[in-house]
Design a protein around this motif. Structure first.
Motif, PDB file in Angstrom:
ATOM      1  N   THR A  12       0.833  -1.207   0.000  1.00 56.77           N
ATOM      2  CA  THR A  12       0.000   0.000   0.000  1.00 56.77           C
ATOM      3  C   THR A  12       0.863   1.250   0.000  1.00 56.77           C
ATOM      4  O   THR A  12       0.566   2.223  -0.699  1.00 56.77           O
ATOM      5  N   ALA A  13       1.950   1.252   0.759  1.00 57.89           N
ATOM      6  CA  ALA A  13       2.841   2.418   0.808  1.00 57.89           C
ATOM      7  C   ALA A  13       3.455   2.689  -0.559  1.00 57.89           C
ATOM      8  O   ALA A  13       3.583   3.851  -0.971  1.00 57.89           O
ATOM      9  N   ALA A  14       3.820   1.644  -1.290  1.00 57.09           N
ATOM     10  CA  ALA A  14       4.398   1.822  -2.619  1.00 57.09           C
ATOM     11  C   ALA A  14       3.367   2.396  -3.588  1.00 57.09           C
ATOM     12  O   ALA A  14       3.673   3.268  -4.403  1.00 57.09           O
ATOM     13  N   LEU A  15       2.130   1.925  -3.495  1.00 58.25           N
ATOM     14  CA  LEU A  15       1.071   2.450  -4.369  1.00 58.25           C
ATOM     15  C   LEU A  15       0.772   3.915  -4.056  1.00 58.25           C
ATOM     16  O   LEU A  15       0.564   4.723  -4.972  1.00 58.25           O
ATOM     17  N   VAL A  16       0.764   4.281  -2.777  1.00 60.79           N
ATOM     18  CA  VAL A  16       0.538   5.683  -2.397  1.00 60.79           C
ATOM     19  C   VAL A  16       1.688   6.547  -2.908  1.00 60.79           C
ATOM     20  O   VAL A  16       1.468   7.645  -3.416  1.00 60.79           O
ATOM     21  N   ALA A  17       2.909   6.057  -2.798  1.00 61.19           N
ATOM     22  CA  ALA A  17       4.068   6.812  -3.283  1.00 61.19           C
ATOM     23  C   ALA A  17       3.998   7.014  -4.797  1.00 61.19           C
ATOM     24  O   ALA A  17       4.293   8.100  -5.303  1.00 61.19           O
ATOM     25  N   ILE A  18       3.598   5.988  -5.532  1.00 58.60           N
ATOM     26  CA  ILE A  18       3.458   6.100  -6.987  1.00 58.60           C
ATOM     27  C   ILE A  18       2.382   7.121  -7.337  1.00 58.60           C
ATOM     28  O   ILE A  18       2.557   7.957  -8.234  1.00 58.60           O
ATOM     29  N   ALA A  19       1.268   7.089  -6.623  1.00 58.70           N
ATOM     30  CA  ALA A  19       0.186   8.035  -6.891  1.00 58.70           C
ATOM     31  C   ALA A  19       0.625   9.464  -6.604  1.00 58.70           C
ATOM     32  O   ALA A  19       0.342  10.388  -7.386  1.00 58.70           O
ATOM     33  N   CYS A  20       1.321   9.670  -5.497  1.00 54.56           N
ATOM     34  CA  CYS A  20       1.794  11.017  -5.155  1.00 54.56           C
ATOM     35  C   CYS A  20       2.814  11.521  -6.172  1.00 54.56           C
ATOM     36  O   CYS A  20       2.771  12.688  -6.576  1.00 54.56           O
ATOM     37  N   ASN A  21       3.719  10.669  -6.595  1.00 54.45           N
ATOM     38  CA  ASN A  21       4.712  11.066  -7.592  1.00 54.45           C
ATOM     39  C   ASN A  21       4.064  11.396  -8.928  1.00 54.45           C
ATOM     40  O   ASN A  21       4.481  12.321  -9.626  1.00 54.45           O
ATOM     41  N   THR A  22       3.041  10.650  -9.299  1.00 50.14           N
ATOM     42  CA  THR A  22       2.312  10.942 -10.537  1.00 50.14           C
ATOM     43  C   THR A  22       1.619  12.292 -10.447  1.00 50.14           C
ATOM     44  O   THR A  22       1.662  13.093 -11.391  1.00 50.14           O
ATOM     45  N   PHE A  23       1.020  12.586  -9.304  1.00 47.30           N
ATOM     46  CA  PHE A  23       0.350  13.869  -9.098  1.00 47.30           C
ATOM     47  C   PHE A  23       1.353  15.024  -9.170  1.00 47.30           C
ATOM     48  O   PHE A  23       1.098  16.048  -9.810  1.00 47.30           O
ATOM     49  N   VAL A  24       2.507  14.863  -8.558  1.00 47.56           N
ATOM     50  CA  VAL A  24       3.547  15.896  -8.607  1.00 47.56           C
ATOM     51  C   VAL A  24       4.057  16.084 -10.034  1.00 47.56           C
ATOM     52  O   VAL A  24       4.292  17.212 -10.472  1.00 47.56           O
ATOM     53  N   ALA A  25       4.194  15.011 -10.783  1.00 45.14           N
ATOM     54  CA  ALA A  25       4.638  15.111 -12.176  1.00 45.14           C
ATOM     55  C   ALA A  25       3.631  15.888 -13.013  1.00 45.14           C
ATOM     56  O   ALA A  25       4.013  16.710 -13.854  1.00 45.14           O
ATOM     57  N   ILE A  26       2.344  15.660 -12.791  1.00 47.53           N
ATOM     58  CA  ILE A  26       1.305  16.400 -13.523  1.00 47.53           C
ATOM     59  C   ILE A  26       1.360  17.881 -13.162  1.00 47.53           C
ATOM     60  O   ILE A  26       1.253  18.751 -14.035  1.00 47.53           O
ATOM     61  N   LEU A  27       1.564  18.182 -11.891  1.00 47.22           N
ATOM     62  CA  LEU A  27       1.670  19.584 -11.473  1.00 47.22           C
ATOM     63  C   LEU A  27       2.889  20.263 -12.094  1.00 47.22           C
ATOM     64  O   LEU A  27       2.822  21.424 -12.509  1.00 47.22           O
ATOM     65  N   LEU A  28       3.998  19.535 -12.181  1.00 49.55           N
ATOM     66  CA  LEU A  28       5.196  20.102 -12.815  1.00 49.55           C
ATOM     67  C   LEU A  28       4.973  20.372 -14.299  1.00 49.55           C
ATOM     68  O   LEU A  28       5.407  21.397 -14.824  1.00 49.55           O
ATOM     69  N   LEU A  29       4.309  19.464 -14.978  1.00 51.90           N
ATOM     70  CA  LEU A  29       3.996  19.693 -16.391  1.00 51.90           C
ATOM     71  C   LEU A  29       3.082  20.899 -16.573  1.00 51.90           C
ATOM     72  O   LEU A  29       3.269  21.706 -17.490  1.00 51.90           O
ATOM     73  N   LEU A  30       2.112  21.043 -15.689  1.00 51.78           N
ATOM     74  CA  LEU A  30       1.217  22.189 -15.747  1.00 51.78           C
ATOM     75  C   LEU A  30       1.982  23.482 -15.504  1.00 51.78           C
ATOM     76  O   LEU A  30       1.764  24.489 -16.189  1.00 51.78           O
ATOM     77  N   LEU A  31       2.896  23.478 -14.548  1.00 54.43           N
ATOM     78  CA  LEU A  31       3.710  24.658 -14.264  1.00 54.43           C
ATOM     79  C   LEU A  31       4.577  25.016 -15.463  1.00 54.43           C
ATOM     80  O   LEU A  31       4.683  26.193 -15.831  1.00 54.43           O
ATOM     81  N   CYS A  32       5.189  24.022 -16.101  1.00 55.26           N
ATOM     82  CA  CYS A  32       6.003  24.284 -17.294  1.00 55.26           C
ATOM     83  C   CYS A  32       5.158  24.865 -18.417  1.00 55.26           C
ATOM     84  O   CYS A  32       5.606  25.770 -19.135  1.00 55.26           O
ATOM     85  N   LEU A  33       3.944  24.377 -18.592  1.00 51.24           N
ATOM     86  CA  LEU A  33       3.057  24.911 -19.618  1.00 51.24           C
ATOM     87  C   LEU A  33       2.706  26.366 -19.331  1.00 51.24           C
ATOM     88  O   LEU A  33       2.715  27.208 -20.237  1.00 51.24           O
ATOM     89  N   ILE A  34       2.420  26.696 -18.082  1.00 53.54           N
ATOM     90  CA  ILE A  34       2.082  28.071 -17.710  1.00 53.54           C
ATOM     91  C   ILE A  34       3.275  28.992 -17.940  1.00 53.54           C
ATOM     92  O   ILE A  34       3.138  30.089 -18.498  1.00 53.54           O
ATOM     93  N   ILE A  35       4.468  28.545 -17.553  1.00 59.28           N
ATOM     94  CA  ILE A  35       5.663  29.370 -17.757  1.00 59.28           C
ATOM     95  C   ILE A  35       5.942  29.553 -19.247  1.00 59.28           C
ATOM     96  O   ILE A  35       6.290  30.642 -19.695  1.00 59.28           O
ATOM     97  N   TYR A  36       5.767  28.512 -20.031  1.00 57.88           N
ATOM     98  CA  TYR A  36       5.976  28.610 -21.478  1.00 57.88           C
ATOM     99  C   TYR A  36       5.034  29.624 -22.105  1.00 57.88           C
ATOM    100  O   TYR A  36       5.437  30.467 -22.893  1.00 57.88           O
ATOM    101  N   ARG A  37       3.766  29.562 -21.722  1.00 62.44           N
ATOM    102  CA  ARG A  37       2.792  30.492 -22.294  1.00 62.44           C
ATOM    103  C   ARG A  37       3.036  31.921 -21.813  1.00 62.44           C
ATOM    104  O   ARG A  37       2.800  32.874 -22.551  1.00 62.44           O
TER     105      ARG A  37
END
Length: 70
Positions: A12-37
């Motif tokens: 369960t801890a590994a699955l939670v860590a994967i989910a959190c890392n995926t969420f952070v990756a999506i936020l980073l992509l969104l931030l890069c898109l905002i900075i690019y625009r």
């Protein structure tokens, strides 16, 4: 030999860590898109910035300066 509990896959801890890392990756992509625009060069450079005075205001300021120096 492996126990029965380890055959179920990731913990369960590994699955939670994967989910959190995926969420952070999506936020980073969104931030890069905002900075690019935000840093993109405007497509119509003839447009004046919002804070720049209009041509009529500039002429009025220059006329006022001319009257003060005369």
């Amino acid at each position: 030999m492996e126990s029965e509990g380890s055959t179920t896959g990731l913990s369960t801890a590994a699955l939670v860590a994967i989910a959190c890392n995926t969420f952070v990756a999506i936020l980073l992509l969104l931030l890069c898109l905002i900075i690019y625009r935000a840093c993109r060069v405007p497509s119509s450079p003839e447009r004046l910035p919002v804070l720049a005075p209009s041509e009529a205001e500039t002429q009025q300021i220059n006329k006022h300066k001319y009257l003060l120096t005369s």
